[in-house]
Design an enzyme around this catalytic site. Structure first.
Site, PDB file in Angstrom:
ATOM      1  N   CYS A 140      33.113  45.989  -6.417  1.00 33.58           N
ATOM      2  CA  CYS A 140      31.694  45.963  -6.389  1.00 33.58           C
ATOM      3  C   CYS A 140      30.956  47.316  -5.605  1.00 33.58           C
ATOM      4  O   CYS A 140      30.118  48.044  -6.097  1.00 33.58           O
ATOM      5  CB  CYS A 140      31.021  44.825  -5.856  1.00 33.58           C
ATOM      6  N   HIS A 220      25.317  43.985  -0.756  1.00 37.58           N
ATOM      7  CA  HIS A 220      25.872  45.042   0.269  1.00 37.58           C
ATOM      8  C   HIS A 220      24.526  46.246   0.132  1.00 37.58           C
ATOM      9  O   HIS A 220      23.611  46.264  -0.829  1.00 37.58           O
ATOM     10  CB  HIS A 220      27.107  45.978  -0.559  1.00 37.58           C
TER      11      HIS A 220
HETATM   12  P1  NAD Z   1      36.870  33.673  -6.070  1.00 38.62           P
HETATM   13  O1  NAD Z   1      37.612  32.933  -4.810  1.00 38.62           O
HETATM   14  O2  NAD Z   1      35.446  33.288  -6.010  1.00 38.62           O
HETATM   15  O3  NAD Z   1      37.423  33.160  -7.415  1.00 38.62           O
HETATM   16  C1  NAD Z   1      38.763  32.932  -7.638  1.00 38.62           C
HETATM   17  C2  NAD Z   1      39.210  31.995  -8.694  1.00 38.62           C
HETATM   18  O4  NAD Z   1      40.553  32.119  -9.109  1.00 38.62           O
HETATM   19  C3  NAD Z   1      38.975  30.452  -8.101  1.00 38.62           C
HETATM   20  O5  NAD Z   1      38.329  29.718  -8.973  1.00 38.62           O
HETATM   21  C4  NAD Z   1      40.183  30.051  -7.498  1.00 38.62           C
HETATM   22  O6  NAD Z   1      40.444  28.556  -7.769  1.00 38.62           O
HETATM   23  C5  NAD Z   1      41.200  30.779  -8.657  1.00 38.62           C
HETATM   24  N1  NAD Z   1      42.477  30.909  -8.558  1.00 38.62           N
HETATM   25  C6  NAD Z   1      43.064  30.880  -7.162  1.00 38.62           C
HETATM   26  N2  NAD Z   1      44.416  31.360  -7.441  1.00 38.62           N
HETATM   27  C7  NAD Z   1      44.719  31.340  -8.809  1.00 38.62           C
HETATM   28  C8  NAD Z   1      45.682  31.481  -9.645  1.00 38.62           C
HETATM   29  N3  NAD Z   1      46.974  31.747  -9.128  1.00 38.62           N
HETATM   30  N4  NAD Z   1      45.953  31.577 -10.908  1.00 38.62           N
HETATM   31  C9  NAD Z   1      44.575  31.298 -11.461  1.00 38.62           C
HETATM   32  N5  NAD Z   1      43.157  31.057 -10.780  1.00 38.62           N
HETATM   33  C10 NAD Z   1      43.276  31.123  -9.316  1.00 38.62           C
HETATM   34  O7  NAD Z   1      37.014  35.073  -6.005  1.00 38.62           O
HETATM   35  P2  NAD Z   1      36.218  36.220  -6.473  1.00 38.62           P
HETATM   36  O8  NAD Z   1      35.078  36.550  -5.720  1.00 38.62           O
HETATM   37  O9  NAD Z   1      35.542  35.984  -8.169  1.00 38.62           O
HETATM   38  O10 NAD Z   1      37.157  37.423  -6.573  1.00 38.62           O
HETATM   39  C11 NAD Z   1      37.931  37.543  -7.609  1.00 38.62           C
HETATM   40  C12 NAD Z   1      38.568  39.205  -7.717  1.00 38.62           C
HETATM   41  O11 NAD Z   1      37.284  39.870  -7.819  1.00 38.62           O
HETATM   42  C13 NAD Z   1      38.933  39.727  -6.498  1.00 38.62           C
HETATM   43  O12 NAD Z   1      39.935  40.677  -6.708  1.00 38.62           O
HETATM   44  C14 NAD Z   1      37.794  40.024  -5.733  1.00 38.62           C
HETATM   45  O13 NAD Z   1      38.090  41.251  -4.525  1.00 38.62           O
HETATM   46  C15 NAD Z   1      36.813  40.781  -6.923  1.00 38.62           C
HETATM   47  N6  NAD Z   1      35.570  41.122  -6.684  1.00 38.62           N
HETATM   48  C16 NAD Z   1      34.841  40.291  -5.680  1.00 38.62           C
HETATM   49  C17 NAD Z   1      33.652  40.406  -5.634  1.00 38.62           C
HETATM   50  C18 NAD Z   1      32.992  39.360  -4.813  1.00 38.62           C
HETATM   51  O14 NAD Z   1      31.864  39.647  -4.369  1.00 38.62           O
HETATM   52  N7  NAD Z   1      32.760  38.048  -4.828  1.00 38.62           N
HETATM   53  C19 NAD Z   1      33.036  41.475  -6.370  1.00 38.62           C
HETATM   54  C20 NAD Z   1      33.774  42.435  -6.802  1.00 38.62           C
HETATM   55  C21 NAD Z   1      35.148  42.253  -7.210  1.00 38.62           C
END
Ligand code: NAD
Length: 337
Positions: A140, A220
């Site tokens: 992000c 952010h």
């Molecule tokens: P999150 O924890 O909100 O969601 C992750 C989801 O994946 C959860 O629903 C969890 O139950 C599921 N999960 C966990 N292990 C799993 C598996 N082995 N197989 C399938 N599903 C599984 O996380 P998020 O914030 O959505 O982050 C996801 C990715 O996006 C990460 O790489 C993160 O760094 C990136 N990201 C996050 C943000 C943010 O601010 N939240 C912003 C940009 C990028």
């Protein structure tokens, strides 16, 4: 109509699922969860086929009365591409599965660039992912930096970038993250990883970043100092950013002097989840002093990468060769300015 599976239906995954559903050239064939929680229940209520990441937990989903369509292995065998939105560092294990099945995959910024060797941003390097099997949409923060820096680089060239990244302590639902009452240099060393991450999409950029964590969950915030290659009037920079989609110039003078007010503005837009996909820049902060451009911007971390995932699908599945055509199509379907 290309098919897309969303592996990991959390903060990013549920938004990508809805964004894909809004397009007319791709459809969601399934989403996955590890636990039978409220997100799993709501995914099914929305009409998504739900697949489980841990087959041994089928009983728990049955007990919770949440209907499942199968396992993740089944889901990823029946799709053109997987958008992997699992938490950071699960990627390497999943990559083995995707390779074995022979399905394309898009990762998120929590994974390392080396996992795919190819990072993606719609403005900066769309062409490089065209037809490729694996890529990673940058984080992000890096997406936010690229959104404003790439148009400026195209306008007048950039010699050097310095940025102070003020990072939110956690997402709004993350009750166990912090800090609650501190400013934390994060990392306490210089530079932070954000500069090298930008270089994975804006190749050769001279950038150094420092980063802090603060007690907020909303957005952010970035403070940029950009030495320009060629002299340009400030008005040209403003005009360029005004014309650029996915970037918004907003005024403190109009009552938008903080990230809280940006989020209030997003609520007024009436979008699902109050998302602000665009990068808002404080109009008043833009200034050029001795050939150096200064500005301040914010990033709605939960949503800015979502349109980039849609464009990455179009590039990797060779649906659209031209980045601006994909950007325009995604923007129109999602109501992005
Ligand atoms: P999150 O924890 O909100 O969601 C992750 C989801 O994946 C959860 O629903 C969890 O139950 C599921 N999960 C966990 N292990 C799993 C598996 N082995 N197989 C399938 N599903 C599984 O996380 P998020 O914030 O959505 O982050 C996801 C990715 O996006 C990460 O790489 C993160 O760094 C990136 N990201 C996050 C943000 C943010 O601010 N939240 C912003 C940009 C990028």
């Amino acid at each position: 109509m290309k098919s897309v599976a969303i592996n990991g239906y959390g903060t990013i995954g549920k938004r990508v699922a809805d964004a894909v559903s809004a397009q007319d050239d791709m459809k969601v064939v399934g989403v996955s969860k590890t636990k039978p929680d409220y997100e799993a229940r709501m995914a099914v209520e929305k009409g998504y086929d739900l697949y489980i990441a841990i087959p041994e937990r089928e009983k728990l989903f049955n007990q919770a009365g949440i209907e499942i369509a199968g396992t993740v292995d089944e889901m990823i065998s029946n799709t053109d591409i997987v958008v992997d939105c699992t938490p950071g560092n699960i990627g390497p294990e999943n990559l083995e599965k995707y390779k074995k099945i022979g399905v394309k995959a898009i990762y998120q910024g929590g994974e390392k660039h080396d996992l795919t060797g190819l990072s993606f941003n719609s403005f900066a390097n769309y062409d490089d992912s065209y037809g490729k099997d694996y890529a990673r949409v940058v984080s992000c923060n890096t997406t936010g930096l690229t959104r404003s820096l790439k148009p400026i680089d195209d306008l007048c060239g950039i010699k050097k970038i310095r940025a102070v990244m003020v990072r939110r302590g956690g997402d709004p639902y993350q009750v166990n993250k912090g800090p609650i009452n501190a400013v934390v240099p994060n990392p306490p060393t210089v530079p932070s990883h954000h500069g090298p991450d930008l270089q994975t999409v804006m190749y050769g950029a001279d950038i150094t970043t420092v980063a802090l964590l603060v007690p907020t969950t909303l957005m952010h915030q970035h403070n940029l100092m950009v030495e320009l290659e060629n002299d340009v009037p400030l008005d040209d920079v403003i005009e360029t950013l005004e014309k650029r989609s996915r970037v918004l110039l907003l005024s403190a003078e109009e009552g938008l002097g903080s990230t809280a007010e940006f989020m209030e503005y997003a609520k007024e837009l009436g979008r699902s989840r109050n998302d602000l996909f665009e990068i808002p820049i404080w109009r008043e902060s833009l200034n050029i002093v001795d050939g150096e451009l200064f500005y301040m911007q914010a990033v709605h971390q939960e949503s800015d990468v979502v349109p980039e995932n849609v464009d990455a699908i179009r590039s990797m599945l060779e649906i659209e060769e031209n980045n601006e055509k994909s950007i325009a199509k995604t923007n129109k379907a999602m109501g992005i300015f």
